[in-house]
Design a protein around this motif. Structure first.
Motif, short mmCIF file in Angstrom:
data_model
loop_
_atom_site.label_atom_id
_atom_site.label_comp_id
_atom_site.label_asym_id
_atom_site.label_seq_id
_atom_site.Cartn_x
_atom_site.Cartn_y
_atom_site.Cartn_z
N VAL A 199 0.84 -1.19 0.00
CA VAL A 199 0.00 0.00 0.00
C VAL A 199 0.88 1.25 0.00
O VAL A 199 1.84 1.34 0.78
N VAL A 200 0.53 2.20 -0.88
CA VAL A 200 1.21 3.50 -0.93
C VAL A 200 0.16 4.59 -0.73
O VAL A 200 -0.87 4.60 -1.40
N GLY A 201 0.43 5.51 0.18
CA GLY A 201 -0.48 6.60 0.44
C GLY A 201 -0.13 7.85 -0.33
O GLY A 201 0.68 7.83 -1.26
N TYR A 202 -0.77 8.96 0.07
CA TYR A 202 -0.49 10.24 -0.57
C TYR A 202 -0.79 11.36 0.42
O TYR A 202 -1.87 11.39 1.01
N ASP A 203 0.15 12.25 0.62
CA ASP A 203 0.08 13.44 1.46
C ASP A 203 1.30 13.52 2.37
O ASP A 203 1.93 14.54 2.48
N ASP A 204 1.62 12.41 3.08
CA ASP A 204 2.66 12.34 4.10
C ASP A 204 2.20 13.05 5.37
O ASP A 204 2.78 14.02 5.84
N SER A 205 1.12 12.53 5.94
CA SER A 205 0.61 13.03 7.21
C SER A 205 1.63 12.79 8.32
O SER A 205 2.42 11.84 8.25
N PRO A 206 1.61 13.61 9.36
CA PRO A 206 2.64 13.50 10.42
C PRO A 206 2.64 12.18 11.18
O PRO A 206 3.64 11.85 11.82
N VAL A 207 1.54 11.42 11.14
CA VAL A 207 1.45 10.22 12.00
C VAL A 207 1.97 8.95 11.33
O VAL A 207 1.95 7.88 11.94
N LEU A 208 2.45 9.05 10.10
CA LEU A 208 2.69 7.83 9.32
C LEU A 208 3.80 6.95 9.88
O LEU A 208 3.81 5.74 9.63
N ASP A 209 4.73 7.52 10.61
CA ASP A 209 5.80 6.70 11.20
C ASP A 209 5.32 5.92 12.41
O ASP A 209 6.03 5.06 12.91
N PHE A 210 4.11 6.20 12.88
CA PHE A 210 3.65 5.63 14.15
C PHE A 210 2.50 4.64 13.98
O PHE A 210 1.92 4.21 14.97
N ILE A 211 2.17 4.29 12.74
CA ILE A 211 1.17 3.27 12.51
C ILE A 211 1.88 1.99 12.12
O ILE A 211 3.07 2.00 11.81
N GLY A 212 1.16 0.88 12.12
CA GLY A 212 1.80 -0.37 11.77
C GLY A 212 1.15 -1.03 10.57
O GLY A 212 -0.05 -1.28 10.59
N PRO A 213 1.95 -1.34 9.56
CA PRO A 213 3.33 -0.88 9.37
C PRO A 213 3.37 0.58 8.94
O PRO A 213 2.40 1.08 8.38
N PRO A 214 4.48 1.29 9.18
CA PRO A 214 4.62 2.68 8.74
C PRO A 214 4.34 2.80 7.24
O PRO A 214 4.79 1.96 6.44
N LEU A 215 3.59 3.80 6.86
CA LEU A 215 3.05 3.89 5.50
C LEU A 215 4.01 4.55 4.53
O LEU A 215 4.44 5.70 4.72
N THR A 216 4.34 3.82 3.47
CA THR A 216 5.01 4.43 2.32
C THR A 216 4.03 5.39 1.67
O THR A 216 2.86 5.06 1.48
N THR A 217 4.50 6.58 1.31
CA THR A 217 3.57 7.57 0.77
C THR A 217 4.27 8.48 -0.22
O THR A 217 5.50 8.43 -0.38
N VAL A 218 3.48 9.31 -0.89
CA VAL A 218 4.01 10.35 -1.77
C VAL A 218 3.69 11.68 -1.09
O VAL A 218 2.54 11.97 -0.77
N ARG A 219 4.71 12.46 -0.86
CA ARG A 219 4.59 13.65 -0.02
C ARG A 219 4.22 14.88 -0.82
O ARG A 219 4.86 15.22 -1.81
N GLN A 220 3.17 15.59 -0.36
CA GLN A 220 2.87 16.91 -0.92
C GLN A 220 3.91 17.91 -0.40
O GLN A 220 4.18 17.95 0.80
N PRO A 221 4.49 18.71 -1.27
CA PRO A 221 5.55 19.66 -0.85
C PRO A 221 4.95 20.91 -0.23
O PRO A 221 5.01 22.00 -0.77
N ILE A 222 4.38 20.77 0.97
CA ILE A 222 3.60 21.86 1.56
C ILE A 222 4.44 23.09 1.89
O ILE A 222 3.94 24.21 1.83
#
Length: 348
Positions: A281-304
Protein backbone atom coordinates in the motif's frame (compact mmCIF):
# COMPACT_ATOMS: atom_id res chain seq x y z
CA UNK A 1 -1.49 53.97 1.16
CA UNK A 2 -4.95 52.93 2.09
CA UNK A 3 -6.78 51.59 5.05
CA UNK A 4 -4.91 52.12 8.29
CA UNK A 5 -7.48 52.66 11.04
CA UNK A 6 -11.21 53.39 11.04
CA UNK A 7 -12.56 56.57 12.63
CA UNK A 8 -16.19 57.61 12.51
CA UNK A 9 -16.85 55.14 9.72
CA UNK A 10 -14.24 56.76 7.44
CA UNK A 11 -11.07 55.16 6.11
CA UNK A 12 -7.96 57.06 7.12
CA UNK A 13 -5.47 57.71 4.34
CA UNK A 14 -1.89 58.53 5.20
CA UNK A 15 -0.97 62.06 4.06
CA UNK A 16 2.00 60.75 2.06
CA UNK A 17 -0.42 58.90 -0.21
CA UNK A 18 -2.63 61.92 -1.02
CA UNK A 19 -0.58 62.94 -4.04
CA UNK A 20 -0.59 59.40 -5.43
CA UNK A 21 -4.35 59.10 -5.06
CA UNK A 22 -4.78 62.37 -6.97
CA UNK A 23 -2.55 61.01 -9.74
CA UNK A 24 -4.52 57.76 -9.85
CA UNK A 25 -7.83 59.64 -10.04
CA UNK A 26 -6.52 61.77 -12.91
CA UNK A 27 -5.15 58.76 -14.81
CA UNK A 28 -8.40 56.82 -14.46
CA UNK A 29 -10.64 59.89 -15.05
CA UNK A 30 -12.54 59.33 -11.80
CA UNK A 31 -12.91 61.14 -8.49
CA UNK A 32 -10.51 60.67 -5.60
CA UNK A 33 -13.45 59.32 -3.59
CA UNK A 34 -13.91 56.57 -6.18
CA UNK A 35 -10.21 55.72 -5.98
CA UNK A 36 -10.52 55.48 -2.19
CA UNK A 37 -13.52 53.16 -2.48
CA UNK A 38 -11.63 50.82 -4.78
CA UNK A 39 -8.47 50.88 -2.69
CA UNK A 40 -10.57 49.92 0.32
CA UNK A 41 -12.58 47.35 -1.69
CA UNK A 42 -16.02 48.91 -1.21
CA UNK A 43 -19.32 48.27 -2.94
CA UNK A 44 -20.87 50.64 -5.47
CA UNK A 45 -18.20 50.69 -8.18
CA UNK A 46 -18.81 49.29 -11.65
CA UNK A 47 -16.45 46.58 -12.99
CA UNK A 48 -15.26 48.90 -15.78
CA UNK A 49 -14.41 51.69 -13.34
CA UNK A 50 -12.70 49.27 -10.98
CA UNK A 51 -10.61 47.90 -13.85
CA UNK A 52 -9.59 51.41 -14.94
CA UNK A 53 -8.55 52.37 -11.42
CA UNK A 54 -6.65 49.12 -10.83
CA UNK A 55 -4.76 49.78 -14.07
CA UNK A 56 -3.96 53.30 -12.90
CA UNK A 57 -2.76 51.94 -9.55
CA UNK A 58 -0.16 49.87 -11.37
CA UNK A 59 0.84 52.76 -13.66
CA UNK A 60 1.44 55.07 -10.72
CA UNK A 61 3.25 52.34 -8.80
CA UNK A 62 0.87 52.46 -5.87
CA UNK A 63 1.37 49.65 -3.33
CA UNK A 64 -1.28 48.75 -0.81
CA UNK A 65 0.15 48.32 2.72
CA UNK A 66 0.62 44.91 4.27
CA UNK A 67 0.03 45.95 7.88
CA UNK A 68 -3.17 45.41 9.85
CA UNK A 69 -4.83 43.36 7.15
CA UNK A 70 -6.55 39.99 7.15
CA UNK A 71 -5.98 36.99 4.89
CA UNK A 72 -8.93 34.60 4.84
CA UNK A 73 -8.03 30.97 4.20
CA UNK A 74 -10.89 28.66 3.15
CA UNK A 75 -10.24 24.94 3.61
CA UNK A 76 -12.46 21.81 3.72
CA UNK A 77 -11.65 20.89 7.29
CA UNK A 78 -8.90 20.83 9.87
CA UNK A 79 -9.48 17.23 10.95
CA UNK A 80 -7.39 16.05 8.03
CA UNK A 81 -3.78 16.59 9.19
CA UNK A 82 -2.57 17.64 5.73
CA UNK A 83 -5.01 20.57 5.53
CA UNK A 84 -4.15 21.69 9.05
CA UNK A 85 -0.43 21.46 8.33
CA UNK A 86 -0.72 23.34 5.02
CA UNK A 87 -2.78 26.08 6.68
CA UNK A 88 -0.18 26.39 9.44
CA UNK A 89 2.68 26.64 6.94
CA UNK A 90 0.94 29.36 4.93
CA UNK A 91 0.12 31.27 8.12
CA UNK A 92 3.77 31.07 9.23
CA UNK A 93 4.95 32.45 5.90
CA UNK A 94 2.50 35.39 5.97
CA UNK A 95 2.99 36.32 9.61
CA UNK A 96 6.35 38.14 9.16
CA UNK A 97 4.60 40.56 6.77
CA UNK A 98 2.18 41.66 9.49
CA UNK A 99 -0.70 39.73 7.94
CA UNK A 100 -3.22 38.00 10.17
CA UNK A 101 -4.61 34.73 8.82
CA UNK A 102 -8.15 33.62 9.59
CA UNK A 103 -8.65 29.92 8.82
CA UNK A 104 -12.25 29.06 7.92
CA UNK A 105 -13.23 25.37 7.69
CA UNK A 106 -15.99 25.07 5.08
CA UNK A 107 -17.64 22.40 3.00
CA UNK A 108 -16.53 23.37 -0.52
CA UNK A 109 -19.16 24.74 -2.87
CA UNK A 110 -21.70 25.54 -0.13
CA UNK A 111 -23.17 28.91 0.94
CA UNK A 112 -21.04 28.76 4.10
CA UNK A 113 -17.97 29.52 2.02
CA UNK A 114 -19.45 32.77 0.74
CA UNK A 115 -20.94 33.58 4.15
CA UNK A 116 -17.46 33.55 5.70
CA UNK A 117 -16.11 35.92 3.07
CA UNK A 118 -19.08 38.30 3.17
CA UNK A 119 -19.01 38.51 6.96
CA UNK A 120 -15.29 39.33 7.05
CA UNK A 121 -14.75 41.48 3.97
CA UNK A 122 -15.59 44.80 5.64
CA UNK A 123 -13.16 44.03 8.45
CA UNK A 124 -10.35 44.69 5.99
CA UNK A 125 -9.73 41.49 4.03
CA UNK A 126 -6.52 41.86 2.08
CA UNK A 127 -6.64 38.55 0.21
CA UNK A 128 -8.32 35.15 0.04
CA UNK A 129 -6.56 31.78 -0.09
CA UNK A 130 -8.62 28.87 -1.39
CA UNK A 131 -6.90 25.87 0.17
CA UNK A 132 -8.32 22.81 -1.63
CA UNK A 133 -11.76 24.38 -1.27
CA UNK A 134 -14.34 25.09 -4.01
CA UNK A 135 -11.43 25.72 -6.39
CA UNK A 136 -11.03 21.91 -6.58
CA UNK A 137 -14.61 21.31 -7.76
CA UNK A 138 -15.07 21.37 -11.53
CA UNK A 139 -18.84 21.66 -11.89
CA UNK A 140 -19.92 23.67 -8.84
CA UNK A 141 -21.47 27.14 -8.83
CA UNK A 142 -18.51 29.32 -7.91
CA UNK A 143 -20.49 32.23 -6.47
CA UNK A 144 -17.91 32.87 -3.81
CA UNK A 145 -15.21 33.76 -6.32
CA UNK A 146 -17.69 35.94 -8.24
CA UNK A 147 -18.30 37.90 -5.04
CA UNK A 148 -14.57 38.13 -4.32
CA UNK A 149 -13.90 39.50 -7.79
CA UNK A 150 -16.79 41.99 -7.53
CA UNK A 151 -15.09 43.49 -4.49
CA UNK A 152 -11.65 43.54 -6.11
CA UNK A 153 -10.15 41.26 -3.47
CA UNK A 154 -7.06 39.40 -4.74
CA UNK A 155 -7.01 35.66 -4.27
CA UNK A 156 -4.82 32.63 -4.85
CA UNK A 157 -5.79 28.96 -5.03
CA UNK A 158 -3.96 25.89 -3.80
CA UNK A 159 -4.33 22.60 -5.69
CA UNK A 160 -6.48 23.76 -8.57
CA UNK A 161 -7.89 27.01 -9.89
CA UNK A 162 -11.28 28.28 -10.96
CA UNK A 163 -11.74 27.51 -14.67
CA UNK A 164 -13.75 30.66 -15.40
CA UNK A 165 -11.20 33.11 -13.97
CA UNK A 166 -7.55 34.00 -14.33
CA UNK A 167 -5.86 34.07 -10.95
CA UNK A 168 -2.67 32.62 -9.48
CA UNK A 169 -2.66 28.92 -8.60
CA UNK A 170 -0.04 26.89 -6.72
CA UNK A 171 -0.50 23.12 -6.86
CA UNK A 172 1.15 19.84 -6.17
CA UNK A 173 1.73 18.30 -9.59
CA UNK A 174 -0.99 15.67 -9.25
CA UNK A 175 -0.32 14.36 -12.74
CA UNK A 176 3.08 13.26 -11.39
CA UNK A 177 1.78 11.98 -8.05
CA UNK A 178 1.33 8.38 -9.18
CA UNK A 179 4.68 8.10 -10.99
CA UNK A 180 6.93 7.50 -7.96
CA UNK A 181 4.34 5.16 -6.41
CA UNK A 182 3.88 3.12 -9.58
CA UNK A 183 7.62 3.08 -10.24
CA UNK A 184 8.34 1.79 -6.74
CA UNK A 185 5.68 -0.94 -6.89
CA UNK A 186 6.65 -1.94 -10.42
CA UNK A 187 10.28 -2.30 -9.36
CA UNK A 188 9.08 -4.64 -6.58
CA UNK A 189 7.44 -6.88 -9.19
CA UNK A 190 3.83 -5.72 -8.87
CA UNK A 191 1.81 -5.71 -12.10
CA UNK A 192 -1.76 -5.74 -10.81
CA UNK A 193 -1.85 -2.30 -9.23
CA UNK A 194 -5.04 -0.50 -8.28
CA UNK A 195 -5.85 3.13 -7.47
CA UNK A 196 -8.07 4.36 -4.66
CA UNK A 197 -9.23 7.53 -6.43
CA UNK A 198 -11.14 10.53 -5.15
CA UNK A 199 -14.57 11.58 -6.44
CA UNK A 200 -15.17 12.38 -10.09
CA UNK A 201 -15.20 16.13 -10.69
CA UNK A 202 -12.62 16.81 -8.01
CA UNK A 203 -9.71 18.38 -9.88
CA UNK A 204 -6.79 16.84 -7.91
CA UNK A 205 -8.54 13.44 -7.99
CA UNK A 206 -9.06 13.59 -11.74
CA UNK A 207 -5.45 14.61 -12.32
CA UNK A 208 -4.17 11.73 -10.16
CA UNK A 209 -6.26 9.27 -12.15
CA UNK A 210 -4.82 10.61 -15.41
CA UNK A 211 -1.30 10.35 -14.02
CA UNK A 212 -1.93 6.82 -12.73
CA UNK A 213 -3.12 5.62 -16.13
CA UNK A 214 -0.18 7.26 -17.91
CA UNK A 215 2.34 5.73 -15.47
CA UNK A 216 1.00 2.22 -16.07
CA UNK A 217 0.70 2.78 -19.81
CA UNK A 218 4.38 3.75 -19.98
CA UNK A 219 5.18 0.40 -18.36
CA UNK A 220 3.05 -1.58 -20.78
CA UNK A 221 0.32 -2.48 -18.30
CA UNK A 222 -2.97 -3.05 -20.12
CA UNK A 223 -6.55 -2.44 -18.94
CA UNK A 224 -5.41 -0.23 -16.08
CA UNK A 225 -8.78 1.60 -16.11
CA UNK A 226 -10.34 -1.51 -14.57
CA UNK A 227 -8.28 -0.96 -11.43
CA UNK A 228 -9.43 2.60 -10.69
CA UNK A 229 -12.14 2.85 -8.01
CA UNK A 230 -13.63 6.22 -7.09
CA UNK A 231 -14.58 7.02 -3.51
CA UNK A 232 -14.39 9.79 -0.90
CA UNK A 233 -11.03 10.96 0.47
CA UNK A 234 -11.49 9.31 3.87
CA UNK A 235 -10.93 6.03 5.70
CA UNK A 236 -14.38 4.66 4.92
CA UNK A 237 -14.06 5.52 1.24
CA UNK A 238 -10.62 3.92 1.13
CA UNK A 239 -11.89 0.77 2.77
CA UNK A 240 -14.78 0.39 0.32
CA UNK A 241 -12.60 1.03 -2.71
CA UNK A 242 -9.83 -1.28 -1.47
CA UNK A 243 -12.34 -4.09 -0.84
CA UNK A 244 -13.34 -3.85 -4.51
CA UNK A 245 -9.72 -3.92 -5.67
CA UNK A 246 -8.76 -6.84 -3.44
CA UNK A 247 -11.61 -8.84 -4.96
CA UNK A 248 -10.02 -8.13 -8.35
CA UNK A 249 -6.73 -9.65 -7.22
CA UNK A 250 -4.50 -6.60 -7.04
CA UNK A 251 -1.18 -6.97 -5.24
CA UNK A 252 -0.43 -3.26 -4.93
CA UNK A 253 -2.66 -0.33 -4.00
CA UNK A 254 -1.98 3.35 -4.60
CA UNK A 255 -4.21 5.59 -2.48
CA UNK A 256 -5.11 9.20 -3.29
CA UNK A 257 -4.78 10.19 0.37
CA UNK A 258 -3.22 8.78 3.50
CA UNK A 259 -6.67 8.40 5.03
CA UNK A 260 -7.74 6.24 2.08
CA UNK A 261 -4.59 4.18 2.61
CA UNK A 262 -5.61 3.61 6.24
CA UNK A 263 -8.91 2.32 4.85
CA UNK A 264 -6.94 -0.07 2.65
CA UNK A 265 -5.18 -1.39 5.76
CA UNK A 266 -8.58 -2.09 7.31
CA UNK A 267 -9.88 -3.79 4.15
CA UNK A 268 -6.79 -6.00 3.93
CA UNK A 269 -7.13 -7.03 7.57
CA UNK A 270 -10.79 -7.94 7.14
CA UNK A 271 -9.89 -9.97 4.06
CA UNK A 272 -7.33 -11.94 6.07
CA UNK A 273 -4.40 -10.32 4.27
CA UNK A 274 -1.24 -8.81 5.69
CA UNK A 275 0.43 -5.52 4.69
CA UNK A 276 2.99 -5.68 3.12
CA UNK A 277 3.36 -9.49 2.92
CA UNK A 278 0.22 -10.01 0.82
CA UNK A 279 -0.62 -6.52 -0.34
CA UNK A 280 1.55 -3.42 -0.70
CA UNK A 281 0.00 0.00 0.00
CA UNK A 282 1.21 3.50 -0.93
CA UNK A 283 -0.48 6.60 0.44
CA UNK A 284 -0.49 10.24 -0.57
CA UNK A 285 0.08 13.44 1.46
CA UNK A 286 2.66 12.34 4.10
CA UNK A 287 0.61 13.03 7.21
CA UNK A 288 2.64 13.50 10.42
CA UNK A 289 1.45 10.22 12.00
CA UNK A 290 2.69 7.83 9.32
CA UNK A 291 5.80 6.70 11.20
CA UNK A 292 3.65 5.63 14.15
CA UNK A 293 1.17 3.27 12.51
CA UNK A 294 1.80 -0.37 11.77
CA UNK A 295 3.33 -0.88 9.37
CA UNK A 296 4.62 2.68 8.74
CA UNK A 297 3.05 3.89 5.50
CA UNK A 298 5.01 4.43 2.32
CA UNK A 299 3.57 7.57 0.77
CA UNK A 300 4.01 10.35 -1.77
CA UNK A 301 4.59 13.65 -0.02
CA UNK A 302 2.87 16.91 -0.92
CA UNK A 303 5.55 19.66 -0.85
CA UNK A 304 3.60 21.86 1.56
CA UNK A 305 6.54 24.05 2.57
CA UNK A 306 7.31 25.01 -1.02
CA UNK A 307 3.64 25.58 -1.71
CA UNK A 308 3.38 27.88 1.32
CA UNK A 309 6.41 29.94 0.28
CA UNK A 310 4.98 30.45 -3.21
CA UNK A 311 1.55 31.34 -1.84
CA UNK A 312 3.02 33.91 0.55
CA UNK A 313 5.08 35.49 -2.22
CA UNK A 314 2.01 35.75 -4.44
CA UNK A 315 -0.30 37.05 -1.69
CA UNK A 316 2.08 39.81 -0.63
CA UNK A 317 2.62 40.81 -4.26
CA UNK A 318 -1.11 40.93 -4.97
CA UNK A 319 -1.84 43.00 -1.87
CA UNK A 320 0.91 45.43 -2.85
CA UNK A 321 -0.63 45.68 -6.32
CA UNK A 322 2.37 44.17 -8.07
CA UNK A 323 1.88 42.13 -11.21
CA UNK A 324 1.75 38.36 -10.70
CA UNK A 325 1.78 35.64 -13.36
CA UNK A 326 -1.41 33.60 -13.56
CA UNK A 327 0.09 30.41 -14.98
CA UNK A 328 -0.35 27.54 -12.54
CA UNK A 329 2.77 26.72 -10.53
CA UNK A 330 3.18 22.94 -10.32
CA UNK A 331 5.46 21.54 -7.62
CA UNK A 332 6.49 17.91 -7.89
CA UNK A 333 5.67 15.57 -4.99
CA UNK A 334 8.29 13.32 -3.42
CA UNK A 335 8.22 9.62 -2.39
CA UNK A 336 8.70 8.61 1.25
CA UNK A 337 9.55 4.92 1.55
CA UNK A 338 8.54 3.15 4.75
CA UNK A 339 7.32 -0.31 5.66
CA UNK A 340 4.01 -0.81 3.81
CA UNK A 341 5.52 -2.05 0.54
CA UNK A 342 7.42 -5.23 -0.27
CA UNK A 343 8.27 -7.43 -3.28
CA UNK A 344 5.25 -9.14 -4.78
CA UNK A 345 4.58 -12.52 -3.20
CA UNK A 346 5.75 -15.51 -5.27
CA UNK A 347 2.92 -17.01 -7.28
CA UNK A 348 0.75 -13.89 -7.38
Amino acid sequence: MVLNRRSGGRDLVRPSATRQIAQIAQAAAVSEATVSRIINRKYGVSPATRQAVEKALKQVGYERPLDNRLVVMLTPNLKNPIFALQAERVENELNPYGLTTIICPVYPGTPRERDYVESLVDAGVAAIVFLSSSNTLRDEDHRVVQFVESRGIPYVSINGGFPETEAPVVSTDDWRAAEPAIGHLHDLGHRRIGLLAGPTGNLPADRRVEGFLRALDRRGVDNSEEFVVRQHFNIEGGQQAATTLLAQGVTGIVASSDEMAFGAYRAAERAGLSVPKDISVVGYDDSPVLDFIGPPLTTVRQPIERIAKNVARIVTSLISNRTVATEEILIEPEPRLRGSTAPVAIGT
